[in-house]
Design a protein around this motif. Structure first.
Motif, mmCIF file in Angstrom:
data_model
loop_
_atom_site.group_PDB
_atom_site.id
_atom_site.type_symbol
_atom_site.label_atom_id
_atom_site.label_comp_id
_atom_site.label_asym_id
_atom_site.label_seq_id
_atom_site.Cartn_x
_atom_site.Cartn_y
_atom_site.Cartn_z
ATOM 1 N N PRO A 190 3.758 12.417 3.789
ATOM 2 C CA PRO A 190 3.893 12.315 2.329
ATOM 3 C C PRO A 190 5.120 11.529 1.879
ATOM 4 C CG PRO A 190 4.445 14.528 3.096
ATOM 5 C CD PRO A 190 3.844 13.799 4.263
ATOM 6 N N THR A 191 6.075 11.336 2.788
ATOM 7 C CA THR A 191 7.266 10.581 2.429
ATOM 8 C C THR A 191 7.119 9.087 2.741
ATOM 9 O OG1 THR A 191 8.376 10.847 4.577
ATOM 10 C CG2 THR A 191 8.664 12.612 2.957
ATOM 11 N N ARG A 192 5.983 8.709 3.327
ATOM 12 C CA ARG A 192 5.769 7.303 3.681
ATOM 13 C C ARG A 192 4.368 6.860 3.237
ATOM 14 N NH1 ARG A 192 9.538 5.218 6.847
ATOM 15 N NH2 ARG A 192 8.201 3.565 7.636
ATOM 16 N N PRO A 193 4.196 6.610 1.947
ATOM 17 C CA PRO A 193 2.879 6.152 1.463
ATOM 18 C C PRO A 193 2.507 4.806 2.063
ATOM 19 C CG PRO A 193 4.543 5.887 -0.238
ATOM 20 C CD PRO A 193 5.193 6.661 0.867
ATOM 21 N N ARG A 194 1.211 4.645 2.330
ATOM 22 C CA ARG A 194 0.730 3.374 2.879
ATOM 23 C C ARG A 194 0.741 2.277 1.819
ATOM 24 N NH1 ARG A 194 -2.660 5.336 6.811
ATOM 25 N NH2 ARG A 194 -1.447 6.523 8.281
ATOM 26 N N THR A 195 0.610 2.695 0.561
ATOM 27 C CA THR A 195 0.495 1.743 -0.545
ATOM 28 C C THR A 195 1.298 2.238 -1.737
ATOM 29 O OG1 THR A 195 -1.762 1.178 0.150
ATOM 30 C CG2 THR A 195 -1.135 0.588 -2.091
ATOM 31 N N VAL A 196 1.958 1.328 -2.416
ATOM 32 C CA VAL A 196 2.540 1.650 -3.725
ATOM 33 C C VAL A 196 1.744 0.866 -4.765
ATOM 34 C CG1 VAL A 196 4.841 2.355 -3.013
ATOM 35 C CG2 VAL A 196 4.361 -0.071 -3.275
ATOM 36 N N ILE A 197 1.496 1.500 -5.892
ATOM 37 C CA ILE A 197 0.564 0.953 -6.883
ATOM 38 C C ILE A 197 1.318 0.544 -8.150
ATOM 39 C CG2 ILE A 197 -1.568 1.366 -8.149
ATOM 40 C CD1 ILE A 197 -2.103 3.707 -6.235
ATOM 41 N N TYR A 198 1.009 -0.655 -8.622
ATOM 42 C CA TYR A 198 1.641 -1.182 -9.830
ATOM 43 C C TYR A 198 0.587 -1.527 -10.885
ATOM 44 C CZ TYR A 198 5.797 -1.766 -6.896
ATOM 45 O OH TYR A 198 6.861 -1.541 -6.064
ATOM 46 N N ILE A 232 3.154 2.866 -10.871
ATOM 47 C CA ILE A 232 2.355 3.948 -11.457
ATOM 48 C C ILE A 232 1.909 5.007 -10.446
ATOM 49 C CG2 ILE A 232 1.516 2.610 -13.429
ATOM 50 C CD1 ILE A 232 -1.037 2.029 -11.877
ATOM 51 N N GLY A 233 2.025 4.713 -9.148
ATOM 52 C CA GLY A 233 1.586 5.717 -8.186
ATOM 53 C C GLY A 233 1.667 5.218 -6.754
ATOM 54 N N ALA A 234 1.008 5.953 -5.878
ATOM 55 C CA ALA A 234 0.979 5.607 -4.455
ATOM 56 C C ALA A 234 -0.384 5.972 -3.892
ATOM 57 C CB ALA A 234 2.090 6.328 -3.699
ATOM 58 N N ASP A 235 -0.660 5.445 -2.716
ATOM 59 C CA ASP A 235 -1.949 5.708 -2.078
ATOM 60 C C ASP A 235 -1.743 5.935 -0.588
ATOM 61 O OD1 ASP A 235 -4.724 5.871 -1.634
ATOM 62 O OD2 ASP A 235 -4.830 3.739 -1.167
ATOM 63 N N PHE A 236 -2.498 6.879 -0.047
ATOM 64 C CA PHE A 236 -2.471 7.164 1.381
ATOM 65 C C PHE A 236 -3.857 6.839 1.927
ATOM 66 C CE2 PHE A 236 0.774 9.637 -0.636
ATOM 67 C CZ PHE A 236 1.837 9.614 0.260
ATOM 68 N N LEU A 237 -3.941 5.790 2.708
ATOM 69 C CA LEU A 237 -5.220 5.313 3.238
ATOM 70 C C LEU A 237 -5.208 5.437 4.755
ATOM 71 C CD1 LEU A 237 -7.163 2.105 2.314
ATOM 72 C CD2 LEU A 237 -6.453 2.463 4.686
ATOM 73 N N ILE A 238 -6.323 5.901 5.297
ATOM 74 C CA ILE A 238 -6.467 5.932 6.747
ATOM 75 C C ILE A 238 -7.912 5.598 7.108
ATOM 76 C CG2 ILE A 238 -6.952 8.420 6.841
ATOM 77 C CD1 ILE A 238 -5.260 8.375 9.497
ATOM 78 N N PHE A 239 -8.087 4.756 8.096
ATOM 79 C CA PHE A 239 -9.431 4.344 8.487
ATOM 80 C C PHE A 239 -10.176 5.517 9.128
ATOM 81 C CE2 PHE A 239 -7.175 0.217 8.500
ATOM 82 C CZ PHE A 239 -7.929 -0.401 7.512
ATOM 83 N N ALA A 240 -11.450 5.632 8.789
ATOM 84 C CA ALA A 240 -12.242 6.791 9.214
ATOM 85 C C ALA A 240 -12.353 6.896 10.734
ATOM 86 C CB ALA A 240 -13.632 6.724 8.583
#
Length: 207
Positions: free
Chosen positions: A115-123, A134-142
């Motif tokens: 949770p302290t290392r988001p994969r994406t930051v959103i603007y 505006i936020g962050a995103d945590f993405l992981i390939f299935a």
């Protein structure tokens, strides 16, 4: 035709046995009813306890992401740490907008959730030509997740959303969790689309 011999003592014993069985059955029924009522009376408290715990975890995740990403209000800081714009400004036909995703490929490739290392930051592109965090995103390939885990990913009580392939991004199937920590989402903080974000100013950004 045979008839059963009438034995007063035997008849009385049968009556006592029947009455005893009835008494035991009534006693068991009473105990079961009491237990059921007790369990029912405890259900609202249990639901409230679970709801409180879920809310606590959600608030903790929001705070963690907020504290972790505050420095990325300056997009140059994010870029210096390896985040780069991918996919342009993503919008849906009627669901809202995902905004500008600056992805850190090195973090994504590790296949771990932190949770302290988001994969994406959103603007969101701003009217002055700048970018608003505006936020962050945590993405992981299935497929990466499935190699080590039996169920869908979850982070501090929040389950990820599955995204099949083909998709908007040209990616293989993946799981994602958006955390709208810097711009309130009326549909909830952890849904995919944000109805109040706009891509209208995208294109005026010097990136």
């Amino acid at each position: 035709m045979s008839t059963e011999e009438f034995v007063p003592g035997r008849t009385l014993a049968r009556q006592i046995a029947v009455q005893s069985l009835i008494g035991i059955a009534l006693l068991i029924a009473g105990v079961v009813c009491a237990l059921a009522q007790d369990a029912h009376s405890q259900m609202p408290a249990l639901h409230q306890e679970l709801a409180t715990e879920q809310k606590s975890q959600a608030n903790a995740l929001l705070k963690t992401v907020r504290d972790t990403t505050e420095r990325f209000k300056d997009v140059s800081v994010a870029e210096a740490e390896g985040y780069a714009l991918q996919f342009g400004c993503v919008s849906g036909p009627d669901s809202g907008v995902l905004g500008l995703h600056d992805v850190n490929g090195a973090i994504v490739s590790r296949g771990e959730l932190d949770p302290t290392r988001p994969r994406t930051v959103i603007y969101e592109p701003a009217t002055n030509g700048g970018l608003k965090l505006i936020g962050a995103d945590f993405l992981i390939f299935a497929d990466v997740w499935a190699k080590k885990n039996p169920g869908p990913p979850e982070l501090m009580g929040q389950f990820f959303h599955y995204w099949e392939s083909p998709n908007h991004f040209g990616l293989p199937e993946f799981y994602t969790l958006h955390v709208w920590t810097w711009k309130d989402n009326p549909n909830r903080a952890f849904v995919n689309w944000h109805p109040s974000v706009s891509c209208q100013e995208f294109g005026s950004q010097a990136r």
